[in-house]
Write a protein that holds these residues in place. Structure first.
Motif, PDB file in Angstrom:
ATOM      1  N   GLY A 266       0.721  -1.170  -0.005  1.00 18.95           N
ATOM      2  CA  GLY A 266      -0.052   0.070  -0.023  1.00 18.95           C
ATOM      3  C   GLY A 266       0.795   1.168  -0.126  1.00 18.95           C
ATOM      4  O   GLY A 266       0.446   2.257   0.086  1.00 18.95           O
ATOM      5  N   ARG A 267       2.168   1.077  -0.168  1.00 19.24           N
ATOM      6  CA  ARG A 267       3.022   2.474  -0.325  1.00 19.24           C
ATOM      7  C   ARG A 267       4.258   2.012  -1.050  1.00 19.24           C
ATOM      8  O   ARG A 267       4.430   0.826  -1.287  1.00 19.24           O
ATOM      9  CB  ARG A 267       3.202   2.817   1.156  1.00 19.24           C
ATOM     10  N   ASP A 268       5.011   3.078  -1.302  1.00 14.88           N
ATOM     11  CA  ASP A 268       6.169   2.693  -2.243  1.00 14.88           C
ATOM     12  C   ASP A 268       7.225   2.236  -1.257  1.00 14.88           C
ATOM     13  O   ASP A 268       7.778   3.101  -0.230  1.00 14.88           O
ATOM     14  CB  ASP A 268       6.683   4.005  -2.700  1.00 14.88           C
ATOM     15  N   PRO A 269       7.729   1.077  -1.304  1.00 22.75           N
ATOM     16  CA  PRO A 269       8.704   0.254  -0.369  1.00 22.75           C
ATOM     17  C   PRO A 269      10.032   0.895  -0.494  1.00 22.75           C
ATOM     18  O   PRO A 269      10.850   0.547   0.364  1.00 22.75           O
ATOM     19  CB  PRO A 269       8.627  -1.161  -0.501  1.00 22.75           C
ATOM     20  N   SER A 270      10.205   1.586  -1.397  1.00 23.65           N
ATOM     21  CA  SER A 270      11.801   2.034  -1.641  1.00 23.65           C
ATOM     22  C   SER A 270      12.366   2.601  -0.680  1.00 23.65           C
ATOM     23  O   SER A 270      12.065   3.416  -0.046  1.00 23.65           O
ATOM     24  CB  SER A 270      11.942   2.803  -2.976  1.00 23.65           C
ATOM     25  N   GLY A 271      13.479   2.032  -0.183  1.00 20.74           N
ATOM     26  CA  GLY A 271      14.248   2.752   1.083  1.00 20.74           C
ATOM     27  C   GLY A 271      13.902   2.524   2.315  1.00 20.74           C
ATOM     28  O   GLY A 271      14.403   3.085   3.105  1.00 20.74           O
ATOM     29  N   LEU A 272      12.792   1.767   2.314  1.00 19.03           N
ATOM     30  CA  LEU A 272      12.032   1.757   3.723  1.00 19.03           C
ATOM     31  C   LEU A 272      12.636   0.319   4.347  1.00 19.03           C
ATOM     32  O   LEU A 272      13.012  -0.558   3.869  1.00 19.03           O
ATOM     33  CB  LEU A 272      10.611   1.401   3.771  1.00 19.03           C
ATOM     34  N   PRO A 273      12.684   0.291   5.755  1.00 16.11           N
ATOM     35  CA  PRO A 273      13.483  -0.642   6.381  1.00 16.11           C
ATOM     36  C   PRO A 273      12.133  -1.748   6.332  1.00 16.11           C
ATOM     37  O   PRO A 273      10.949  -1.453   6.371  1.00 16.11           O
ATOM     38  CB  PRO A 273      13.318  -0.052   7.915  1.00 16.11           C
ATOM     39  N   LEU A 274      12.605  -3.035   5.982  1.00 17.99           N
ATOM     40  CA  LEU A 274      11.904  -4.208   5.753  1.00 17.99           C
ATOM     41  C   LEU A 274      10.968  -4.633   6.862  1.00 17.99           C
ATOM     42  O   LEU A 274       9.764  -4.758   6.943  1.00 17.99           O
ATOM     43  CB  LEU A 274      12.672  -5.294   5.575  1.00 17.99           C
ATOM     44  N   THR A 275      11.588  -4.386   8.268  1.00 20.87           N
ATOM     45  CA  THR A 275      10.601  -4.563   9.309  1.00 20.87           C
ATOM     46  C   THR A 275       9.571  -3.622   9.440  1.00 20.87           C
ATOM     47  O   THR A 275       8.354  -4.085   9.793  1.00 20.87           O
ATOM     48  CB  THR A 275      11.556  -4.419  10.657  1.00 20.87           C
ATOM     49  N   ASP A 276       9.579  -2.300   9.049  1.00 23.44           N
ATOM     50  CA  ASP A 276       8.445  -1.562   8.863  1.00 23.44           C
ATOM     51  C   ASP A 276       7.436  -2.039   8.001  1.00 23.44           C
ATOM     52  O   ASP A 276       6.242  -1.909   8.178  1.00 23.44           O
ATOM     53  CB  ASP A 276       8.788  -0.126   8.529  1.00 23.44           C
ATOM     54  N   LEU A 277       7.884  -2.740   7.078  1.00 21.50           N
ATOM     55  CA  LEU A 277       6.889  -3.248   5.848  1.00 21.50           C
ATOM     56  C   LEU A 277       6.233  -4.570   6.301  1.00 21.50           C
ATOM     57  O   LEU A 277       4.915  -4.538   6.407  1.00 21.50           O
ATOM     58  CB  LEU A 277       7.693  -3.552   4.485  1.00 21.50           C
ATOM     59  N   LEU A 278       7.034  -5.315   7.025  1.00 22.10           N
ATOM     60  CA  LEU A 278       6.521  -6.625   7.336  1.00 22.10           C
ATOM     61  C   LEU A 278       5.714  -6.481   8.773  1.00 22.10           C
ATOM     62  O   LEU A 278       4.946  -7.245   8.995  1.00 22.10           O
ATOM     63  CB  LEU A 278       7.444  -7.726   7.335  1.00 22.10           C
ATOM     64  N   PHE A 279       6.231  -5.523   9.528  1.00 19.03           N
ATOM     65  CA  PHE A 279       5.837  -5.569  10.861  1.00 19.03           C
ATOM     66  C   PHE A 279       5.528  -4.109  11.153  1.00 19.03           C
ATOM     67  O   PHE A 279       6.006  -3.589  11.873  1.00 19.03           O
ATOM     68  CB  PHE A 279       6.765  -5.974  12.097  1.00 19.03           C
ATOM     69  N   PRO A 284       8.420  -7.155  19.519  1.00 22.28           N
ATOM     70  CA  PRO A 284       9.752  -7.928  19.790  1.00 22.28           C
ATOM     71  C   PRO A 284       9.753  -8.789  18.532  1.00 22.28           C
ATOM     72  O   PRO A 284      11.027  -9.045  18.256  1.00 22.28           O
ATOM     73  CB  PRO A 284       9.501  -8.609  21.294  1.00 22.28           C
ATOM     74  N   ASP A 285       8.750  -9.134  17.748  1.00 22.62           N
ATOM     75  CA  ASP A 285       8.906  -9.959  16.460  1.00 22.62           C
ATOM     76  C   ASP A 285       9.858  -9.325  15.712  1.00 22.62           C
ATOM     77  O   ASP A 285      10.402 -10.051  15.175  1.00 22.62           O
ATOM     78  CB  ASP A 285       7.546 -10.312  16.063  1.00 22.62           C
ATOM     79  N   ALA A 286       9.223  -8.037  15.430  1.00 21.62           N
ATOM     80  CA  ALA A 286      10.310  -7.299  14.446  1.00 21.62           C
ATOM     81  C   ALA A 286      11.605  -7.205  14.860  1.00 21.62           C
ATOM     82  O   ALA A 286      12.598  -7.287  14.017  1.00 21.62           O
ATOM     83  CB  ALA A 286       9.610  -5.691  14.263  1.00 21.62           C
ATOM     84  N   ASP A 287      11.781  -7.237  16.109  1.00 22.20           N
ATOM     85  CA  ASP A 287      13.289  -7.034  16.381  1.00 22.20           C
ATOM     86  C   ASP A 287      14.072  -8.351  16.081  1.00 22.20           C
ATOM     87  O   ASP A 287      15.158  -8.345  15.720  1.00 22.20           O
ATOM     88  CB  ASP A 287      13.446  -6.628  17.789  1.00 22.20           C
ATOM     89  N   HIS A 288      13.332  -9.510  16.579  1.00 18.99           N
ATOM     90  CA  HIS A 288      13.899 -10.726  16.460  1.00 18.99           C
ATOM     91  C   HIS A 288      13.953 -10.797  14.986  1.00 18.99           C
ATOM     92  O   HIS A 288      15.149 -11.284  14.553  1.00 18.99           O
ATOM     93  CB  HIS A 288      13.104 -11.949  16.908  1.00 18.99           C
ATOM     94  N   PHE A 289      12.894 -10.535  14.193  1.00 19.63           N
ATOM     95  CA  PHE A 289      13.391 -10.912  12.735  1.00 19.63           C
ATOM     96  C   PHE A 289      14.465 -10.031  11.956  1.00 19.63           C
ATOM     97  O   PHE A 289      15.245 -10.591  11.349  1.00 19.63           O
ATOM     98  CB  PHE A 289      12.105 -10.238  12.028  1.00 19.63           C
ATOM     99  N   ALA A 290      14.679  -8.684  12.514  1.00 19.38           N
ATOM    100  CA  ALA A 290      15.771  -7.980  11.819  1.00 19.38           C
ATOM    101  C   ALA A 290      17.057  -8.572  12.434  1.00 19.38           C
ATOM    102  O   ALA A 290      18.042  -8.616  11.611  1.00 19.38           O
ATOM    103  CB  ALA A 290      15.541  -6.612  12.473  1.00 19.38           C
ATOM    104  N   LYS A 291      17.299  -9.044  13.655  1.00 25.18           N
ATOM    105  CA  LYS A 291      18.407  -9.490  14.123  1.00 25.18           C
ATOM    106  C   LYS A 291      18.670 -11.139  13.546  1.00 25.18           C
ATOM    107  O   LYS A 291      19.735 -10.805  12.833  1.00 25.18           O
ATOM    108  CB  LYS A 291      18.178  -9.808  15.946  1.00 25.18           C
TER     109      LYS A 291
END
Lengths: 742, 126
Positions: A266-279, A284-291
């Motif tokens: 629903g938005r332009d994902p370019s340059g955005l952190p993946l965790t913002d898009l998926l979570f 904490p899930d986002a943090d675990h995922f990123a790590k």
């Protein structure tokens, strides 16, 4: 914005294909460049040769003038000497020599102007000629004087100022002429050389510029082709219906992604952190995922990387969409995500699950009609205690918390047994709510639990479930209750009494006949036309067809009006709902598919009953796609029922019979396997329970037919057959079940 | 195919029993079983099995810590985590710590076989 997006993504989604890449062909350019180079080189060489030739002929001419000038000097000197000697000696012999030289001199003097077009040379030659003529005149006079013997005067004439002046001028001008000629030659040579050099340089420059132009043009074509190739890939990716994006160890999305990603997130994902898009909610899930993903990108052990990837979350719910995500490591410590929007699949799955629950509920309701209706009555009594006489209300109100709680729990259990999920779920919530209330309340309020019952919500949930039954089975399901459920025991008792009386030795003649007639009437009272029972499925399909996106002709129940015992045949007929539903959901293709296959857009589901002497046959079939035997065999192998070799040697009926196995058909592949999904095992069970058999006939692309044959023991129209007059033992069902299981 | 000696670490007797029977049908030998992480470390040193299946939640020492301890003393130990869906992140930690693979509950013969085969492919010496 830079993405895989094709430049014309908004305007022209289907650009015309190019014809053979003609406009990007470099061959004509190459030929042109070679031709121009050759012409340039030829012109250059020709020019050099021509210039040298010109130069040489010029030089020849100029040198001829120079030579002539020298001759002039020589001849003039010779003639001067002859004249001087002759005047000094008075010897006229020298005049001969003089006269012999004179024509040569004249000849040279004539020749010089014809050798040049230079005005200056001509002018100088003219002056030289004047000087010479003067000299010759004086010398001729001197010879005349000598011939007259006036040597002295002749000598004076030749040593006179006029002669000497002309001699000097002649000599100086002739030398000057020679100098001029030399200078002209030098100048001309230098000019020609300069011109050739200039020509060569400019030719070289032109060649160089042309080569550059060709090189640049070729490079541009190369770049254009590369861009076109990239655009084509982008076009493919953008239209693949999947999202593709890349990210690196910073977890920021690369600007190159496929168009679908924008729709998905629903938005332009370019340059955005993946965790913002998926979570989007973070946590904490986002943090675990990123790590985990960061570590993963640096992982050198492929096996470990693969294992961890298999543990990463592969389904996300974002903006109300369900996304399926695949992780693919790519070089340079980056990772690619392949995202598939499975919202529609999830919706269909959930729709199918709901439908399954609904059907299962209906079958359960049919099988347990009287118990269900009794339970509903009791539940309503329980909830509407307020409207009951005060005694009933008081009785309930005086119940302890535990009693109220237990009743809620019991009803929950009962309704869950009947698969009335709305009521069951609402009761579950009520139970949790009451439990919380009970735990938190003060002891003084102990008797008040009843008033906290969310009666209206529970009644609403009950009504929702009831509506499902009403829509599928009609109002008579509820209204028929009194004549079946409550009086049934009396009815059974009556039947037994009549049977006992018939078989009693006291019964005789006419009385016996009357009793038999009464028994027949009693039996008929409970029988229902099989068309009515099957008609419910037809009605049901009519309603369901729209939900599945299929169109079908109205389902007609064909065959004789056969009266059957619903107590015996009811559960079996109810279970046929699975056969009908499967025919619709899996057998009949979508209108588009049917049209492509050259079939009537509307599918046909038919049902025919035939009553033979010993058996009742029910045929249910469709003109759909038929059963995919390959997929069926594959599933059977996967489910471990047969191994690969065994399945190859299975006879067709045996193979088709696998469709009745839930183990085969409820694997994940089931829905794609032309169908025959859930619940057919139940149909088989019900069939076998009644000593019946079922055959399946299926032709790929033509349809599938289920042929059920049951002993006609349950049919009133054929009262002579065994089992008709006997009321089933309550344990019969259990015993059959055991047998079937064995 | 070689038979492996397997050590099962799980505090649920049912899981131990189910895993043992599957392992036996797959032709493997149960070297030993234990129900706590602490015992697992001691038993590993004693039994030196080819493969360990490790539960995650156990009394006294969880599966991750036990995995770490065993691997610090025996870096070549092949440990497969046995876990449920909700524990994915913990399994990731375990794999990062050196566990070789995992089996998701509820498991069956096929799942167990696949998990072991994958480890075998990676470590052909097994």
């Amino acid at each position: 914005m830079s993405s895989f997006i094709y430049p014309s993504d908004s305007g022209n989604p289907n650009p015309k294909p190019r014809r053979g890449g003609k406009e990007t062909d470099t061959r004509p350019w190459f030929i042109a460049s070679v031709a121009v180079t050759a012409i340039l080189a030829a012109v250059l060489i020709w020019h050099i040769v021509y210039s040298y030739t010109l130069l040489n002929s010029f030089k020849d001419r100029e040198l001829a003038i120079e030579r002539s000038s020298r001759k002039l000097l020589l001849y003039a000197e010779t003639m001067k000497s002859a004249a001087l000697i002759s005047t000094a000696s008075g010897d006229l012999q020298w005049k001969k020599k003089y006269s012999a030289t004179r024509p040569k001199l004249d000849e040279v003097l004539q020749k010089i102007p014809s050798l040049t077009r230079s005005d200056r040379v001509r002018e100088l030659t003219g002056r030289i000629r004047n000087n010479l003529e003067e000299i010759l005149r004086i010398e001729s006079r001197a010879f005349d004087l000598v011939s007259h013997g006036d040597k002295k005067e002749a000598s004076r004439l030749l040593s006179g100022w006029r002669y000497t002046k002309n001699q000097l001028k002649f000599s100086a001008r002739t030398r000057n002429l020679m100098d001029i000629i030399q200078k002209r030659i030098r100048e001309r040579t230098s000019f020609t050389k300069t011109r050739i050099a200039l020509f060569g340089v400019s030719g070289g420059l032109i060649f160089l510029i042309f080569s550059w132009a060709v090189t640049i043009r070729n490079w541009k074509i190369h770049v254009k082709r590369k861009q076109e190739a990239e655009e084509k890939v982008a076009l493919l990716l953008d239209n693949s219906g999947q999202g593709f994006l890349l990210f690196d160890e910073t977890l920021h999305v690369d600007p190159n992604y496929s168009l679908e990603c924008r729709h998905m997130f629903g938005r332009d994902p370019s340059g955005l952190p993946l965790t913002d898009l998926l979570f989007p909610e973070g946590g904490p899930d986002a943090d675990h995922f990123a790590k985990t993903v960061c570590n993963l990108l640096h992982e050198t052990d492929d096996f470990k990387q693969e294992t961890i990837i298999s543990l990463l979350p592969d389904r996300f719910s974002i903006n109300g969409r369900h996304l399926d995500v695949e992780y693919r490591p790519v070089p340079e410590n980056r990772m690619m995500l392949v995202i598939t929007d499975i919202t529609e699949n999830v919706r269909l799955e959930s729709q199918m699950a709901d439908e399954h629950k609904r059907l299962s509920f209906i079958v359960t309701a049919l099988e347990n009609k009287s118990e269900l209706l009794d339970t509903i009555d009791r539940f309503e009594d329980f909830l509407c205690a307020d409207h009951d006489p005060p005694s009933a209300r008081e009785r309930l109100r005086s119940g302890t918390d535990s009693e109220i709680f237990r009743m809620v729990h019991t009803f929950k259990g009962l309704f869950n047994q009947f698969e009335m999920r709305h009521t069951g779920e609402c009761l579950h919530q009520t139970e949790s709510f009451l439990a919380d209330l009970k735990r938190d309340r003060k002891p003084a309020d102990r008797q008040d639990l009843f008033k906290h019952l969310p009666a209206s919500a529970l009644l609403e949930a009950l009504e929702t479930d009831r509506r499902i039954l009403r829509e599928s089975l009609g109002e008579e399901f509820f209204s028929g209750k009194r004549s079946l459920a409550v009086p049934a025991e009396h009815y059974r008792g009556l039947m037994r009494s009549v049977q006992e009386m018939i078989h009693s030795p006291e019964t005789e003649g006419r009385q016996h006949e009357k009793l038999k007639s009464l028994l027949e009437k009693l039996e008929r009272m409970q029988y229902v036309n099989i068309k009515t029972l099957l008609g419910r499925h037809a009605e049901y399909l009519k309603k369901t067809a729209a939900q599945t996106g299929k169109t079908i002709h109205p389902v007609k129940i064909e065959g004789p009006d056969t009266e059957v015992d619903p107590q015996k045949l009811g559960p079996f007929i109810a279970s046929l709902v699975h056969v009908f539903t499967n025919a619709l959901v899996h057998g009949i293709e979508t209108p588009e598919e049917r049209e492509q296959a050259g079939k009537d857009e509307k599918g046909r589901i038919f049902c025919r009953t035939e009553l033979g002497k010993e058996s009742l046959t029910i045929r249910v079939g469709d003109d759909g796609r038929g059963i995919d035997r390959t997929a069926l065999a594959k599933n059977a192998v996967e489910a471990g029922i047969y191994d690969r070799d065994q399945v190859k040697h299975l006879a067709d009926p045996e193979l088709l019979h696998l469709i009745f196995s839930d183990a085969v058909t409820t694997t994940t592949e089931t829905d794609r396997l032309s169908g025959r999904g859930i619940g057919l095992e139940a149909v088989l069970f019900e069939t076998q329970k009644r000593n019946g058999r079922v055959d399946v006939v299926s032709r790929e692309g033509r349809g599938t037919e289920f042929i059920f044959s049951l002993p006609s023991g349950a049919c009133a129209a054929n009262p002579g057959l065994p089992g008709l007059g006997e009321w089933p033992d309550p344990d019969d069902g259990n015993r059959s079940r055991l047998e079937a299981n064995q | 195919m070689n038979s492996l000696s397997v050590m099962i670490v799980d505090d649920s007797a049912t899981t131990v029993q189910k895993l043992s029977s599957i392992m036996e049908t797959l032709g493997h030998r149960i070297a030993g079983t234990c129900d706590t992480g602490k015992k697992a470390f001691e038993e590993y040193s004693r039994l030196e099995p080819d493969l360990v299946t490790m539960d995650i939640t156990m009394p006294d020492m969880d599966g991750i810590t036990a995995t770490r301890e065993i691997l610090s003393a025996h870096p070549d130990a092949l440990i497969v985590m046995v876990t449920s869906h909700g524990q994915r992140q913990v399994v990731i930690d375990a794999v990062e710590a050196g566990a070789k693979n995992y089996i998701l509950k509820p498991f069956n013969r096929t799942k167990v076989e696949e998990a072991i085969e994958k480890v075998r492919e990676k470590y052909p010496s097994l």
